[in-house]
Design a protein around this motif. Structure first.
Motif, PDB file in Angstrom:
ATOM      1  N   GLY A   1      22.905  43.602 -44.092  1.00  0.00           N
ATOM      2  CA  GLY A   1      21.497  43.755 -43.769  1.00  0.00           C
ATOM      3  C   GLY A   1      20.629  42.674 -44.361  1.00  0.00           C
ATOM      4  O   GLY A   1      21.113  41.722 -44.975  1.00  0.00           O
ATOM      5  N   VAL A   2      19.320  42.830 -44.173  1.00  0.00           N
ATOM      6  CA  VAL A   2      18.366  41.836 -44.653  1.00  0.00           C
ATOM      7  C   VAL A   2      17.396  42.487 -45.639  1.00  0.00           C
ATOM      8  O   VAL A   2      16.823  43.535 -45.371  1.00  0.00           O
ATOM      9  CB  VAL A   2      17.591  41.185 -43.487  1.00  0.00           C
ATOM     10  CG1 VAL A   2      18.506  40.270 -42.694  1.00  0.00           C
ATOM     11  CG2 VAL A   2      16.976  42.235 -42.570  1.00  0.00           C
ATOM     12  N   SER A   3      17.235  41.866 -46.781  1.00  0.00           N
ATOM     13  CA  SER A   3      16.373  42.367 -47.839  1.00  0.00           C
ATOM     14  C   SER A   3      15.061  41.600 -47.862  1.00  0.00           C
ATOM     15  O   SER A   3      14.970  40.472 -47.382  1.00  0.00           O
ATOM     16  CB  SER A   3      17.078  42.224 -49.196  1.00  0.00           C
ATOM     17  OG  SER A   3      16.214  42.551 -50.263  1.00  0.00           O
TER      18      SER A   3
ATOM     19  N   HIS B   1      19.740  50.348 -44.152  1.00  0.00           N
ATOM     20  CA  HIS B   1      18.977  49.811 -45.279  1.00  0.00           C
ATOM     21  C   HIS B   1      18.398  48.444 -44.926  1.00  0.00           C
ATOM     22  O   HIS B   1      18.902  47.747 -44.056  1.00  0.00           O
ATOM     23  CB  HIS B   1      19.870  49.684 -46.518  1.00  0.00           C
ATOM     24  CG  HIS B   1      20.441  50.982 -46.980  1.00  0.00           C
ATOM     25  ND1 HIS B   1      19.685  51.935 -47.623  1.00  0.00           N
ATOM     26  CD2 HIS B   1      21.697  51.495 -46.880  1.00  0.00           C
ATOM     27  CE1 HIS B   1      20.452  52.982 -47.909  1.00  0.00           C
ATOM     28  NE2 HIS B   1      21.675  52.740 -47.467  1.00  0.00           N
ATOM     29  N   GLY B   2      17.362  48.071 -45.641  1.00  0.00           N
ATOM     30  CA  GLY B   2      16.737  46.772 -45.435  1.00  0.00           C
ATOM     31  C   GLY B   2      15.687  46.801 -44.338  1.00  0.00           C
ATOM     32  O   GLY B   2      15.300  47.855 -43.829  1.00  0.00           O
ATOM     33  N   GLY B   3      15.186  45.626 -43.994  1.00  0.00           N
ATOM     34  CA  GLY B   3      14.126  45.520 -43.011  1.00  0.00           C
ATOM     35  C   GLY B   3      12.750  45.680 -43.639  1.00  0.00           C
ATOM     36  O   GLY B   3      12.612  45.949 -44.834  1.00  0.00           O
ATOM     37  N   SER B   4      11.727  45.522 -42.828  1.00  0.00           N
ATOM     38  CA  SER B   4      10.347  45.480 -43.326  1.00  0.00           C
ATOM     39  C   SER B   4       9.939  46.714 -44.114  1.00  0.00           C
ATOM     40  O   SER B   4       9.259  46.613 -45.137  1.00  0.00           O
ATOM     41  CB  SER B   4       9.377  45.295 -42.158  1.00  0.00           C
ATOM     42  OG  SER B   4       9.546  44.026 -41.560  1.00  0.00           O
ATOM     43  N   SER B   5      10.341  47.906 -43.650  1.00  0.00           N
ATOM     44  CA  SER B   5       9.903  49.136 -44.305  1.00  0.00           C
ATOM     45  C   SER B   5      10.644  49.423 -45.601  1.00  0.00           C
ATOM     46  O   SER B   5      10.223  50.271 -46.382  1.00  0.00           O
ATOM     47  CB  SER B   5      10.073  50.338 -43.356  1.00  0.00           C
ATOM     48  OG  SER B   5       9.203  50.218 -42.253  1.00  0.00           O
TER      49      SER B   5
ATOM     50  N   VAL C   1      22.201  43.306 -49.133  1.00  0.00           N
ATOM     51  CA  VAL C   1      22.108  44.618 -48.494  1.00  0.00           C
ATOM     52  C   VAL C   1      23.384  44.819 -47.699  1.00  0.00           C
ATOM     53  O   VAL C   1      23.646  44.094 -46.735  1.00  0.00           O
ATOM     54  CB  VAL C   1      20.878  44.719 -47.568  1.00  0.00           C
ATOM     55  CG1 VAL C   1      20.888  46.044 -46.809  1.00  0.00           C
ATOM     56  CG2 VAL C   1      19.596  44.577 -48.361  1.00  0.00           C
ATOM     57  N   GLY C   2      24.195  45.801 -48.102  1.00  0.00           N
ATOM     58  CA  GLY C   2      25.492  45.976 -47.464  1.00  0.00           C
ATOM     59  C   GLY C   2      25.414  46.623 -46.099  1.00  0.00           C
ATOM     60  O   GLY C   2      26.033  46.162 -45.144  1.00  0.00           O
ATOM     61  N   ASN C   3      24.660  47.710 -45.975  1.00  0.00           N
ATOM     62  CA  ASN C   3      24.597  48.479 -44.737  1.00  0.00           C
ATOM     63  C   ASN C   3      23.291  48.200 -44.015  1.00  0.00           C
ATOM     64  O   ASN C   3      22.268  48.829 -44.279  1.00  0.00           O
ATOM     65  CB  ASN C   3      24.730  49.974 -45.051  1.00  0.00           C
ATOM     66  CG  ASN C   3      24.845  50.830 -43.799  1.00  0.00           C
ATOM     67  OD1 ASN C   3      24.487  50.415 -42.706  1.00  0.00           O
ATOM     68  ND2 ASN C   3      25.363  52.037 -43.964  1.00  0.00           N
TER      69      ASN C   3
END
Length: 221
Positions: A52-54, A67-71, A61-63
């Motif tokens: 994912g993107v932190s 998890h991750g993203g703007s929120s 970010v593994g999943n």
């Protein structure tokens, strides 16, 4: 009662590591203190190169599906709450133990309302929701029934969106501008954990970003 000025006690970042859960995949839940973090809006939650993107540069970010993203760009948790858990569990809980990027002091993170704006260092952050406990977190803690215990406590810390990118260091003060939504972080956590009354209040206030608002609304009976 909190007496000192709200500030960041530690900034934490995670590298990919393996633990039994999730099986065969890296996780970034093991955060360690660093000198400085740079935060930015990572855009929508997505999977890139298998992860994912932190909102924290260099934070793994593994999943990326959950998890991750703007929120969920930055995660904040209070040192006071870590200490309370530490006393209950009979163990020391270092900064970053719960996977938080910001370990705070002097501020009741769980009293924050969705939409509150935090000026921290040179960044501008906005409270966007609670942290929902998962199996990866439970494996990290190694405590029986951890997902249930953490959820029932209801003091999850807060995810923050990045309104303006910048750098954050330990010692930076946290200046809060109330958002006025009237919906605090624990109410959203209860809603996401199945409390229909809380879910109706959160949906009516329309405080969550998409697609989280629509998903919660779709689950109302």
């Amino acid at each position: 009662m909190l007496s000192e000025r709200p500030r960041v006690l530690s900034v934490n970042r995670g590298s990919p590591v393996r633990q039994r859960v999730p099986r065969g995949k890296d996780t970034g839940i093991r955060k360690v203190p660093v000198e400085v973090i740079r935060v930015l809006d990572p855009g929508p939650r997505r999977v890139e190169e298998g992860h994912g993107v932190s909102g924290v540069e260099g934070d793994f970010v593994g999943n990326g599906r959950h998890h991750g993203g703007s929120s969920q760009a930055v995660y904040a948790f209070a040192r006071e709450e870590l200490d309370a858990w530490g006393a209950e569990l009979g163990r020391d809980l270092p900064a970053g133990m719960f996977g938080e990027n910001l370990t705070t002091t002097g501020i009741d993170v769980d009293a924050a309302e969705i939409g509150d704006v935090w000026r921290v260092g040179t960044a501008l952050l906005q409270v966007s929701g609670p942290r929902v406990p998962c199996a990866t977190f439970a494996e990290r803690m190694g405590e029986r029934g951890w997902v249930r215990r953490f959820g029932e406590r209801g003091r999850s810390g807060a995810y923050l969106a990045v309104l303006e990118p910048g750098e954050v260091r330990a010692g930076d003060e946290i200046a809060v501008e109330p958002g006025g939504s009237g919906i605090d972080v624990p109410t959203v956590l209860r809603a996401l954990l199945g409390d229909q009354q809380a879910a109706r209040a959160v949906v009516a206030a329309h405080v969550l970003r998409e697609p989280h608002h629509s998903r919660l609304a779709a689950g109302l009976g």
